[in-house]
Write a protein that holds these residues in place. Structure first.
Motif, PDB file in Angstrom:
ATOM      1  N   ASP A  78       0.572  -1.281  -0.029  1.00  0.00           N
ATOM      2  CA  ASP A  78      -0.125   0.163  -0.135  1.00  0.00           C
ATOM      3  C   ASP A  78       0.879   1.102   0.059  1.00  0.00           C
ATOM      4  O   ASP A  78       0.240   2.329  -0.058  1.00  0.00           O
ATOM      5  CB  ASP A  78      -0.849  -0.059   1.199  1.00  0.00           C
ATOM      6  CG  ASP A  78      -2.064  -1.131   1.136  1.00  0.00           C
ATOM      7  OD1 ASP A  78      -2.279  -1.597   0.261  1.00  0.00           O
ATOM      8  OD2 ASP A  78      -2.731  -1.258   2.312  1.00  0.00           O
ATOM      9  N   SER A  80       2.362   2.948  -2.261  1.00  0.00           N
ATOM     10  CA  SER A  80       2.150   4.299  -3.003  1.00  0.00           C
ATOM     11  C   SER A  80       0.978   5.083  -2.638  1.00  0.00           C
ATOM     12  O   SER A  80       0.842   6.204  -3.519  1.00  0.00           O
ATOM     13  CB  SER A  80       2.261   3.619  -4.426  1.00  0.00           C
ATOM     14  OG  SER A  80       1.182   2.654  -4.565  1.00  0.00           O
ATOM     15  N   GLN A  81       0.095   4.578  -1.980  1.00  0.00           N
ATOM     16  CA  GLN A  81      -1.123   5.145  -1.487  1.00  0.00           C
ATOM     17  C   GLN A  81      -0.929   6.207  -0.373  1.00  0.00           C
ATOM     18  O   GLN A  81      -1.888   6.895  -0.224  1.00  0.00           O
ATOM     19  CB  GLN A  81      -2.202   4.042  -1.053  1.00  0.00           C
ATOM     20  CG  GLN A  81      -2.596   3.158  -2.357  1.00  0.00           C
ATOM     21  CD  GLN A  81      -3.620   2.202  -1.838  1.00  0.00           C
ATOM     22  OE1 GLN A  81      -4.325   2.641  -0.764  1.00  0.00           O
ATOM     23  NE2 GLN A  81      -3.492   0.802  -2.024  1.00  0.00           N
ATOM     24  N   VAL A  82       0.032   6.177   0.396  1.00  0.00           N
ATOM     25  CA  VAL A  82       0.075   6.914   1.570  1.00  0.00           C
ATOM     26  C   VAL A  82       1.222   7.850   1.672  1.00  0.00           C
ATOM     27  O   VAL A  82       2.344   7.452   1.173  1.00  0.00           O
ATOM     28  CB  VAL A  82       0.276   5.751   2.966  1.00  0.00           C
ATOM     29  CG1 VAL A  82       0.233   6.145   4.144  1.00  0.00           C
ATOM     30  CG2 VAL A  82      -0.871   4.609   2.577  1.00  0.00           C
ATOM     31  N   PRO A  90      -5.786  13.961  -1.354  1.00  0.00           N
ATOM     32  CA  PRO A  90      -6.177  12.759  -2.312  1.00  0.00           C
ATOM     33  C   PRO A  90      -6.435  12.984  -3.659  1.00  0.00           C
ATOM     34  O   PRO A  90      -7.026  14.094  -3.827  1.00  0.00           O
ATOM     35  CB  PRO A  90      -7.240  11.760  -1.907  1.00  0.00           C
ATOM     36  CG  PRO A  90      -7.246  12.533  -0.368  1.00  0.00           C
ATOM     37  CD  PRO A  90      -6.969  13.697  -0.509  1.00  0.00           C
ATOM     38  N   GLY A  93      -8.132   9.419  -5.322  1.00  0.00           N
ATOM     39  CA  GLY A  93      -8.190   8.201  -4.575  1.00  0.00           C
ATOM     40  C   GLY A  93      -6.819   7.588  -4.594  1.00  0.00           C
ATOM     41  O   GLY A  93      -6.853   6.437  -4.084  1.00  0.00           O
ATOM     42  N   LYS A  94      -5.926   8.107  -5.135  1.00  0.00           N
ATOM     43  CA  LYS A  94      -4.677   7.275  -5.572  1.00  0.00           C
ATOM     44  C   LYS A  94      -3.672   7.663  -4.277  1.00  0.00           C
ATOM     45  O   LYS A  94      -2.719   6.664  -4.071  1.00  0.00           O
ATOM     46  CB  LYS A  94      -3.928   7.788  -6.834  1.00  0.00           C
ATOM     47  CG  LYS A  94      -4.771   7.326  -8.006  1.00  0.00           C
ATOM     48  CD  LYS A  94      -4.062   7.843  -9.233  1.00  0.00           C
ATOM     49  CE  LYS A  94      -4.885   7.397 -10.443  1.00  0.00           C
ATOM     50  NZ  LYS A  94      -4.410   7.688 -11.531  1.00  0.00           N
ATOM     51  N   ARG A  95      -3.968   8.914  -3.512  1.00  0.00           N
ATOM     52  CA  ARG A  95      -2.760   9.062  -2.626  1.00  0.00           C
ATOM     53  C   ARG A  95      -3.427   9.604  -1.327  1.00  0.00           C
ATOM     54  O   ARG A  95      -4.353  10.557  -1.657  1.00  0.00           O
ATOM     55  CB  ARG A  95      -1.870  10.182  -3.112  1.00  0.00           C
ATOM     56  CG  ARG A  95      -0.328  10.044  -2.313  1.00  0.00           C
ATOM     57  CD  ARG A  95       0.869  10.292  -3.259  1.00  0.00           C
ATOM     58  NE  ARG A  95       1.856  10.411  -2.495  1.00  0.00           N
ATOM     59  CZ  ARG A  95       2.810  10.005  -2.163  1.00  0.00           C
ATOM     60  NH1 ARG A  95       2.663   8.502  -2.219  1.00  0.00           N
ATOM     61  NH2 ARG A  95       3.806  10.023  -1.344  1.00  0.00           N
ATOM     62  N   TYR A 101      -5.783   6.852   5.371  1.00  0.00           N
ATOM     63  CA  TYR A 101      -5.500   5.427   5.229  1.00  0.00           C
ATOM     64  C   TYR A 101      -6.185   4.681   6.217  1.00  0.00           C
ATOM     65  O   TYR A 101      -6.868   3.670   6.182  1.00  0.00           O
ATOM     66  CB  TYR A 101      -4.105   5.335   4.916  1.00  0.00           C
ATOM     67  CG  TYR A 101      -3.646   3.754   4.648  1.00  0.00           C
ATOM     68  CD1 TYR A 101      -3.898   3.261   3.368  1.00  0.00           C
ATOM     69  CD2 TYR A 101      -3.471   2.975   5.862  1.00  0.00           C
ATOM     70  CE1 TYR A 101      -3.660   1.772   3.322  1.00  0.00           C
ATOM     71  CE2 TYR A 101      -3.036   1.642   5.622  1.00  0.00           C
ATOM     72  CZ  TYR A 101      -3.170   1.265   4.293  1.00  0.00           C
ATOM     73  OH  TYR A 101      -2.923  -0.275   4.380  1.00  0.00           O
TER      74      TYR A 101
END
Length: 126
Positions: A78, A80-82, A90, A93-95, A101
């Protein structure tokens, strides 16, 4: 299986080592003062986890000045999302921030710890 913590400390010397011990398969992210770092939780020769060392120059933590340290451990899948950067919004919804999170993902059990060492590193520094 993740978590976040906040710690305030005052460096006592020109070097500050921050050691985040964590389980392989996770990534440690930290922000202290004006510097941030991240790294995989993997075994290094003498410590399990991720080590950063502050020294004069970029990311320096001056002695005698209180520092707020924020750290998080997230599954590597996970990563790359945080981000720990609270100013990031965000994008489709990608970061997301670590708080966003954590709101979307259940907190589970994982073993991790943080140690802060400060003073003057004289030899064999990480």
């Amino acid at each position: 299986m993740t978590g976040k913590m906040h710690l305030r400390f005052t460096p006592t010397g020109r070097n500050t080592a921050i050691v985040i011990q964590c389980t392989p398969g996770f990534n440690a992210r930290q922000k202290a003062g004006n510097s941030s770092a991240s790294g995989d939780c993997q075994r290094v020769p003498h410590l399990p986890g991720h080590v950063t060392l502050s020294e004069p120059g970029s990311g320096y933590l001056p002695p005698g000045e209180p520092v707020d340290l924020e750290a998080a451990v997230v599954p590597t899948r996970d990563l790359s999302q945080v981000t720990l950067d609270e100013s990031v919004q965000p994008e489709d919804g990608k970061r997301m921030t670590i708080d966003q999170y954590l709101a979307k993902n259940p907190v589970g059990k994982a073993t991790w710890s943080i140690a802060v060492y400060s003073g003057t590193c004289k030899a064999d520094c990480p």
